[in-house]
Design a protein around this motif. Structure first.
Motif, PDB file in Angstrom:
ATOM      1  N   GLY A  18       0.857  -1.178   0.000  1.00 11.08           N
ATOM      2  CA  GLY A  18       0.000   0.000   0.000  1.00 11.08           C
ATOM      3  C   GLY A  18       0.893   1.229   0.000  1.00 11.08           C
ATOM      4  N   PRO A  19       0.907   2.010  -1.074  1.00 13.03           N
ATOM      5  CA  PRO A  19       1.849   3.128  -1.172  1.00 13.03           C
ATOM      6  C   PRO A  19       1.674   4.177  -0.091  1.00 13.03           C
ATOM      7  N   GLY A  20       0.452   4.317   0.441  1.00 19.39           N
ATOM      8  CA  GLY A  20       0.205   5.375   1.418  1.00 19.39           C
ATOM      9  C   GLY A  20       1.090   5.274   2.642  1.00 19.39           C
ATOM     10  N   GLU A  21       1.289   4.062   3.160  1.00 16.80           N
ATOM     11  CA  GLU A  21       2.090   3.887   4.371  1.00 16.80           C
ATOM     12  C   GLU A  21       3.552   4.252   4.120  1.00 16.80           C
ATOM     13  N   ILE A  22       4.073   3.905   2.938  1.00 18.92           N
ATOM     14  CA  ILE A  22       5.464   4.222   2.606  1.00 18.92           C
ATOM     15  C   ILE A  22       5.627   5.723   2.391  1.00 18.92           C
ATOM     16  N   GLU A  23       4.665   6.318   1.707  1.00 21.01           N
ATOM     17  CA  GLU A  23       4.716   7.761   1.477  1.00 21.01           C
ATOM     18  C   GLU A  23       4.671   8.530   2.792  1.00 21.01           C
ATOM     19  N   ASN A  24       3.801   8.093   3.685  1.00 21.88           N
ATOM     20  CA  ASN A  24       3.715   8.752   4.995  1.00 21.88           C
ATOM     21  C   ASN A  24       5.024   8.644   5.753  1.00 21.88           C
ATOM     22  N   CYS A  25       5.677   7.505   5.632  1.00 17.04           N
ATOM     23  CA  CYS A  25       6.963   7.312   6.306  1.00 17.04           C
ATOM     24  C   CYS A  25       8.019   8.239   5.714  1.00 17.04           C
ATOM     25  N   LEU A  26       8.086   8.322   4.403  1.00 16.77           N
ATOM     26  CA  LEU A  26       9.083   9.187   3.751  1.00 16.77           C
ATOM     27  C   LEU A  26       8.907  10.648   4.143  1.00 16.77           C
ATOM     28  N   VAL A  27       7.660  11.069   4.192  1.00 18.74           N
ATOM     29  CA  VAL A  27       7.388  12.476   4.504  1.00 18.74           C
ATOM     30  C   VAL A  27       7.827  12.826   5.929  1.00 18.74           C
ATOM     31  N   LYS A  28       7.950  11.838   6.793  1.00 17.24           N
ATOM     32  CA  LYS A  28       8.417  12.096   8.155  1.00 17.24           C
ATOM     33  C   LYS A  28       9.888  12.504   8.186  1.00 17.24           C
ATOM     34  N   HIS A  29      10.627  12.186   7.137  1.00 14.06           N
ATOM     35  CA  HIS A  29      12.042  12.572   7.080  1.00 14.06           C
ATOM     36  C   HIS A  29      12.135  14.070   6.814  1.00 14.06           C
ATOM     37  N   GLU A  30      13.023  14.706   7.488  1.00 12.06           N
ATOM     38  CA  GLU A  30      13.127  16.164   7.394  1.00 12.06           C
ATOM     39  C   GLU A  30      13.479  16.661   6.000  1.00 12.06           C
ATOM     40  N   ALA A  31      14.078  15.816   5.184  1.00 14.70           N
ATOM     41  CA  ALA A  31      14.483  16.251   3.850  1.00 14.70           C
ATOM     42  C   ALA A  31      13.368  16.131   2.813  1.00 14.70           C
ATOM     43  N   VAL A  32      12.252  15.507   3.178  1.00 11.80           N
ATOM     44  CA  VAL A  32      11.203  15.196   2.204  1.00 11.80           C
ATOM     45  C   VAL A  32       9.999  16.113   2.385  1.00 11.80           C
ATOM     46  N   ALA A  33       9.610  16.745   1.278  1.00 14.09           N
ATOM     47  CA  ALA A  33       8.412  17.580   1.301  1.00 14.09           C
ATOM     48  C   ALA A  33       7.186  16.791   0.862  1.00 14.09           C
ATOM     49  N   ASN A  34       7.351  15.909  -0.101  1.00 14.74           N
ATOM     50  CA  ASN A  34       6.232  15.108  -0.589  1.00 14.74           C
ATOM     51  C   ASN A  34       6.803  13.864  -1.264  1.00 14.74           C
ATOM     52  N   ALA A  35       5.973  12.845  -1.395  1.00 18.40           N
ATOM     53  CA  ALA A  35       6.439  11.596  -1.990  1.00 18.40           C
ATOM     54  C   ALA A  35       5.284  10.835  -2.613  1.00 18.40           C
ATOM     55  N   ALA A  36       5.581  10.066  -3.633  1.00 23.75           N
ATOM     56  CA  ALA A  36       4.620   9.173  -4.269  1.00 23.75           C
ATOM     57  C   ALA A  36       5.316   7.848  -4.544  1.00 23.75           C
ATOM     58  N   VAL A  37       4.622   6.757  -4.269  1.00 28.26           N
ATOM     59  CA  VAL A  37       5.197   5.424  -4.448  1.00 28.26           C
ATOM     60  C   VAL A  37       4.381   4.650  -5.470  1.00 28.26           C
ATOM     61  N   VAL A  38       5.074   4.060  -6.430  1.00 26.82           N
ATOM     62  CA  VAL A  38       4.430   3.277  -7.483  1.00 26.82           C
ATOM     63  C   VAL A  38       5.281   2.045  -7.771  1.00 26.82           C
ATOM     64  N   PRO A  39       4.717   1.059  -8.452  1.00 32.16           N
ATOM     65  CA  PRO A  39       5.531  -0.093  -8.846  1.00 32.16           C
ATOM     66  C   PRO A  39       6.369   0.210 -10.082  1.00 32.16           C
ATOM     67  N   LYS A  40       7.592  -0.267 -10.083  1.00 34.72           N
ATOM     68  CA  LYS A  40       8.439  -0.197 -11.271  1.00 34.72           C
ATOM     69  C   LYS A  40       8.545  -1.611 -11.825  1.00 34.72           C
ATOM     70  N   PRO A  41       8.142  -1.843 -13.091  1.00 31.99           N
ATOM     71  CA  PRO A  41       8.203  -3.192 -13.651  1.00 31.99           C
ATOM     72  C   PRO A  41       9.608  -3.783 -13.540  1.00 31.99           C
ATOM     73  N   ASP A  42       9.659  -5.050 -13.158  1.00 33.97           N
ATOM     74  CA  ASP A  42      10.935  -5.737 -12.975  1.00 33.97           C
ATOM     75  C   ASP A  42      10.786  -7.179 -13.454  1.00 33.97           C
ATOM     76  N   ALA A  43      11.741  -7.620 -14.265  1.00 32.15           N
ATOM     77  CA  ALA A  43      11.646  -8.942 -14.867  1.00 32.15           C
ATOM     78  C   ALA A  43      11.729 -10.051 -13.839  1.00 32.15           C
ATOM     79  N   GLU A  44      12.453  -9.839 -12.748  1.00 29.52           N
ATOM     80  CA  GLU A  44      12.654 -10.881 -11.756  1.00 29.52           C
ATOM     81  C   GLU A  44      11.486 -10.987 -10.779  1.00 29.52           C
ATOM     82  N   ARG A  45      11.077  -9.835 -10.213  1.00 31.12           N
ATOM     83  CA  ARG A  45      10.068  -9.839  -9.146  1.00 31.12           C
ATOM     84  C   ARG A  45       8.685  -9.415  -9.611  1.00 31.12           C
ATOM     85  N   GLY A  46       8.565  -9.045 -10.863  1.00 30.82           N
ATOM     86  CA  GLY A  46       7.297  -8.520 -11.342  1.00 30.82           C
ATOM     87  C   GLY A  46       7.222  -7.020 -11.168  1.00 30.82           C
ATOM     88  N   ALA A  47       7.653  -6.532  -9.991  1.00 29.05           N
ATOM     89  CA  ALA A  47       7.660  -5.098  -9.712  1.00 29.05           C
ATOM     90  C   ALA A  47       8.613  -4.809  -8.563  1.00 29.05           C
TER      91      ALA A  47
END
Length: 597
Positions: A497-526
């Motif tokens: 669920g991208p929301g939980e990862i995005e919320n975690c990233l935004v907690k870092h002082e260097a991050v203003a905003n974040a979006a998480v998506v799948p990147k296609p990968d031949a080995e793992r699918g994403a």
């Protein structure tokens, strides 16, 4: 099977082959497989769910009385610690734990967290809690402090049973979880304040306990799923849901070894899956169904490795298994010809989480000697679609057909059933083809009535439950997956669920905003990919990328941290300020396909 009650010893709610289907199966064999018995099996099956129902009784109590010396849990670990436990031992340990938890004030309906790996104590904890009428809340050993804290607080868990390896993580968040009044420690760790050791606690208690008379609709398990945005949701699973899982379980395991009328197969069957018992895949697709049929299950405490998996299956003569496609791919590459080195006894393999694919499908049939039965389900409505190579032919790449007892269709936005070939959303109806209520359904999301209501289309007791997965059906009722209708995605079998990862990233002082998506990968699918907008004054760098990855890894689960981070000046938004993840998903899909962006 018509006329079978859910509490008959050795059978559970129609889990044997109906006479009509058996005849069709015999005819199919005589005809060389030309006859498809699926329609007879599906049409003959009827649910028989009693008003009073206990997972503890189905999975342990009856076997402890009838076959107390029969093996229940086989244990192995990466430290070569091995053990075997009978149903009688499992029941006595569960009784002692029920008494210990009752002494701690645990009552019916209370939530108790289980931060445990695959081991005997995990099974005993589920039986013990069910006997009390308490709700087991399994949590992964891989969870970091943020993930643990949210679930412990949201559920208001009163007690946590924690393996020593996860104890420090739980201790680190306990101060933020006011409802958590006691921790029971499993393993070699000295208990601290408000804690007690498993062995000492059980040794002080009686091995007899009078179990609560649970109702079929009483809650049994609370499993948190990852939301597409915002916080994860807790799916509350009732006692009856185990029955709803069983038709899919025995079908995907080809009926061999799980037919109560076949004592020879019963004595030989051994189940194993690397799927974590803290997840639906390990708990409802492995541990509980195996015990329900009185068969032993292997618990392995260690990291998955292809060669080790084959070694375990050979050593314990594993006959039935659930393996993620990523596990099968790893095994195929690490050991192309496994039967040259390992004496395997496999009768069935179920796989789920993503498409197996032609290459793996063919390899399993050729090198492991069985046909993969792909399966589809969700935490909320598990084990509803799939294949059974023994009774209806698998079609590589297909999700399969609705398992007996489940009415599944592809529907459009208005809730109308789509014609064959049209893409729509996979949905499961509250009632089966006979109009009987399907026991597979969850009770609802924990303290989230709005999300529960949004899951259904139509009258609450006569409605379609939407899965959020898109598919098309062919003329024979096979479903073909077309992707998610929301922003969830799977990586190596884990739902992200991208929301939980995005919320975690935004907690870092260097991050203003974040979006998480799948990147296609031949080995793992994403792979997990994050697009990050930095706070003013911060600049992209390799060091910052590593820092952000470590930041997420330490707070969530290892499989959730972004394998790749791309820095942007801004994220695509709608005019109302909502993040457009689909734009970024399409960007990654175009890049993977070599299209210009």
């Amino acid at each position: 099977m018509t006329g079978t009650t859910a509490t008959d010893a050795g059978t559970t709610a129609g889990t044997t082959l109906p006479p009509e289907a058996a005849a069709a199966n015999a005819a199919a064999g005589a005809a060389g497989g030309g006859l498809d018995p699926y329609a007879l099996i599906h049409g003959a099956f009827r649910w028989q769910v009693p008003e009073r129902l206990s997972i503890a009784e189905l999975c342990c109590g009856r076997w402890a009385r009838e076959t107390p010396e029969a093996p229940a849990i086989l244990f192995d670990s990466d430290s070569d610690c091995r053990a075997q436990y009978s149903f009688g031992q499992l029941q006595r340990a569960a009784n002692r734990l029920s008494n210990a938890l009752k002494r701690l004030g645990v009552q019916a309906g209370d939530r108790v967290a289980l931060v445990l790996p695959q081991r005997f104590e995990t099974a005993a904890a589920h039986i013990a809690l069910n006997q009390l009428g308490a709700v087991a809340m399994p949590l992964s050993m891989l969870f970091g402090p943020d993930a643990l804290e949210y679930r412990l607080k949201d559920s208001e868990a009163s007690v946590a049973i924690v393996e020593a390896g996860a104890l420090e993580a739980v201790r680190g968040v306990r101060g933020q979880c006011p409802a958590l009044r006691h921790v029971l420690v499993v393993g070699a760790a000295a208990p601290g304040e408000g804690e007690s050791g498993w062995m000492a606690a059980l040794q002080a208690e009686d091995a007899r306990f009078t179990a609560r008379d649970n109702a079929a609709d009483d809650p049994a398990v609370l499993i948190y799923t990852s939301g597409t945005t915002g916080a994860p949701k807790g799916a509350l699973i009732p006692q009856r849901a185990l029955l709803g899982n069983l038709t899919g379980f025995i079908a995907s395991q080809n009926w061999f070894g799980f037919d109560p009328n076949n004592p020879t197969a019963r004595s030989e069957a051994v189940f194993w899956t690397p799927a974590d018992w803290a997840w639906t895949g390990g708990l409802m697709d492995g541990l509980l169904p195996s015990l329900c049929f009185g068969r032993p299950i292997l618990g392995y405490q260690g990291r998955f490795a292809p060669e080790k998996a084959l070694e375990l299956m050979a050593r314990y003569r594993v006959t039935h298994t659930f393996l993620f496609p990523t596990a099968l791919k790893a095994m195929m590459k690490a050991c192309p010809h496994p039967r040259e080195r390992h004496a395997l006894h496999l009768q069935a393999i179920m796989s789920a989480g993503e498409a197996v694919g032609d290459a793996v499908f063919d390899w399993v049939g050729r090198e492991l000697g069985v046909t993969v039965n792909e399966m589809f389900g969700q935490t909320e409505i598990n084990y509803v679609v799939g294949n059974c190579a023994r009774l209806w032919p698998a079609r590589p790449g297909s999700m399969g057909r609705a398992y007996p007892g489940h009415r599944v269709a592809v529907i459009d936005d208005e809730g109308r059933v789509c014609p064959p070939g049209q893409v729509g959303e996979v949905a499961v109806h509250r009632r089966d083809v006979h109009g009987d209520l399907d026991p597979i359904f969850f009770l609802g999301y924990w303290r989230n009535e709005a999300a529960t209501a949004a899951k259904f289309t139509g009258d609450p007791m006569d409605s379609w439950c939407r899965t959020g997965d898109l598919a098309r059906a062919d003329a024979d009722g096979y479903l073909w997956y077309e992707g998610r209708s929301d922003d969830q995605f799977k990586v190596a079998g884990y739902r992200i669920g991208p929301g939980e990862i995005e919320n975690c990233l935004v907690k870092h002082e260097a991050v203003a905003n974040a979006a998480v998506v799948p990147k296609p990968d031949a080995e793992r699918g994403a792979l997990v990919k994050a697009f990050v907008v930095l706070a003013p004054g911060r600049q992209p760098s390799a060091a910052l990328t590593s820092e952000l990855q470590a930041f997420v890894r330490e707070r969530l689960a290892p499989y959730e941290y972004p394998k790749e981070i791309e820095f942007l000046d801004s994220l695509p938004m709608t005019t109302t300020g909502k993040l457009q993840r689909r734009v970024l998903r399409q960007l990654e899909a175009d890049r993977a396909a070599g299209r210009s962006t």
